[in-house]
Design a protein around this motif. Sequence first.
Motif, PDB file in Angstrom:
ATOM      1  N   ILE A   1       0.806  -1.082   0.024  1.00 13.55           N
ATOM      2  CA  ILE A   1       0.107  -0.105   0.027  1.00 13.55           C
ATOM      3  C   ILE A   1       0.785   1.251  -0.161  1.00 13.55           C
ATOM      4  N   VAL A   2       1.901   1.202   0.903  1.00 17.01           N
ATOM      5  CA  VAL A   2       2.801   2.400   0.937  1.00 17.01           C
ATOM      6  C   VAL A   2       3.507   2.564  -0.525  1.00 17.01           C
ATOM      7  N   ASP A   3       3.851   1.417  -1.015  1.00 19.85           N
ATOM      8  CA  ASP A   3       4.319   1.359  -2.435  1.00 19.85           C
ATOM      9  C   ASP A   3       3.718   2.244  -3.393  1.00 19.85           C
ATOM     10  N   ALA A   4       2.339   1.519  -3.198  1.00 21.58           N
ATOM     11  CA  ALA A   4       1.413   2.187  -4.189  1.00 21.58           C
ATOM     12  C   ALA A   4       1.272   3.755  -4.022  1.00 21.58           C
ATOM     13  N   VAL A   5       0.950   4.203  -2.855  1.00 22.18           N
ATOM     14  CA  VAL A   5       0.689   5.558  -2.604  1.00 22.18           C
ATOM     15  C   VAL A   5       2.136   6.304  -3.135  1.00 22.18           C
ATOM     16  N   CYS A   6       3.247   5.799  -2.568  1.00 22.49           N
ATOM     17  CA  CYS A   6       4.541   6.588  -3.099  1.00 22.49           C
ATOM     18  C   CYS A   6       4.712   6.767  -4.636  1.00 22.49           C
ATOM     19  N   ALA A   7       4.239   5.565  -5.402  1.00 27.43           N
ATOM     20  CA  ALA A   7       4.383   5.566  -6.773  1.00 27.43           C
ATOM     21  C   ALA A   7       3.535   6.669  -7.518  1.00 27.43           C
ATOM     22  N   VAL A   8       2.137   7.013  -6.754  1.00 20.08           N
ATOM     23  CA  VAL A   8       1.523   8.192  -7.233  1.00 20.08           C
ATOM     24  C   VAL A   8       2.117   9.348  -6.943  1.00 20.08           C
ATOM     25  N   LEU A   9       2.722   9.366  -5.729  1.00 22.75           N
ATOM     26  CA  LEU A   9       3.399  11.024  -5.498  1.00 22.75           C
ATOM     27  C   LEU A   9       4.409  11.098  -6.296  1.00 22.75           C
ATOM     28  N   GLU A  10       5.198  10.045  -6.692  1.00 20.71           N
ATOM     29  CA  GLU A  10       6.375  10.270  -7.641  1.00 20.71           C
ATOM     30  C   GLU A  10       5.876  10.536  -8.945  1.00 20.71           C
ATOM     31  N   LYS A  11       4.803  10.071  -9.421  1.00 16.72           N
ATOM     32  CA  LYS A  11       4.251  10.542 -10.710  1.00 16.72           C
ATOM     33  C   LYS A  11       3.760  11.835 -10.687  1.00 16.72           C
ATOM     34  N   GLN A  12       3.152  12.144  -9.560  1.00 14.45           N
ATOM     35  CA  GLN A  12       2.704  13.653  -9.377  1.00 14.45           C
ATOM     36  C   GLN A  12       3.770  14.673  -9.528  1.00 14.45           C
ATOM     37  N   LYS A  13       5.036  14.238  -8.630  1.00 12.69           N
ATOM     38  CA  LYS A  13       5.963  15.135  -8.811  1.00 12.69           C
ATOM     39  C   LYS A  13       6.653  15.121 -10.112  1.00 12.69           C
ATOM     40  N   ALA A  14       6.640  14.327 -11.052  1.00 17.17           N
ATOM     41  CA  ALA A  14       7.303  14.182 -12.397  1.00 17.17           C
ATOM     42  C   ALA A  14       6.452  14.989 -13.234  1.00 17.17           C
TER      43      ALA A  14
END
Length: 173
Positions: free
Chosen positions: A150-163
């Motif tokens: 779950i943490v991996d998934a949320v972090c992936a979206v945050l990274e996508k947003q930052k990019a």
Amino acid sequence: MNTPLDNPSMRVSVQVNGQALVRQVECRKHLIDFLREDCGLKGSHVGCEHGVCGACTVRVDGQIVRGCLVLAAQADGRHIETVETLTPSPALRALQDAFVAHNALQCGYCTPGMLMAALDLVEHKPDANREQVREWMSGNYCRCTGYHAIVDAVCAVLEKQKAGGLQASEVRA
Ligand code: FES
Ligand code: FES
């Protein structure tokens, strides 16, 4: 036999997912039961019923709350959002995709509450690091996944947003 005084009710006017609703509800009825039973919105789940698990997470006037700790009467005049309202949101779609890609759900019982909490994080704490994601999501319990996915998934979206992968219009300020 119960009388009206044994089981008092009141008229509640709310906006639920942008739709105006008026219902006569028991004064002691919790918001989560009101949403599921009176509004037909079964997306939010009921787990512990005492504010611990987060399965019932919804938003009232933009603030995430435990639906099992708020009375429907307290929501009178307010704007309620459930996981159903977020379906058209690209931010939620990104989270849903990430949950699937990272195997962040199994039985799915916790998932609506997780998604509401995660969306709130994406909207309000876009620079969160992994530890902050863990802390933010710590109010939502999952009995299946062990949390890392779950943490991996949320972090992936945050990274996508930052990019720049999520447009500004995809999340609310
Ligand atoms: Fe509300 Fe668990 S059902 S926090
Ligand atoms: Fe089963 Fe979280 S996926 S409780």
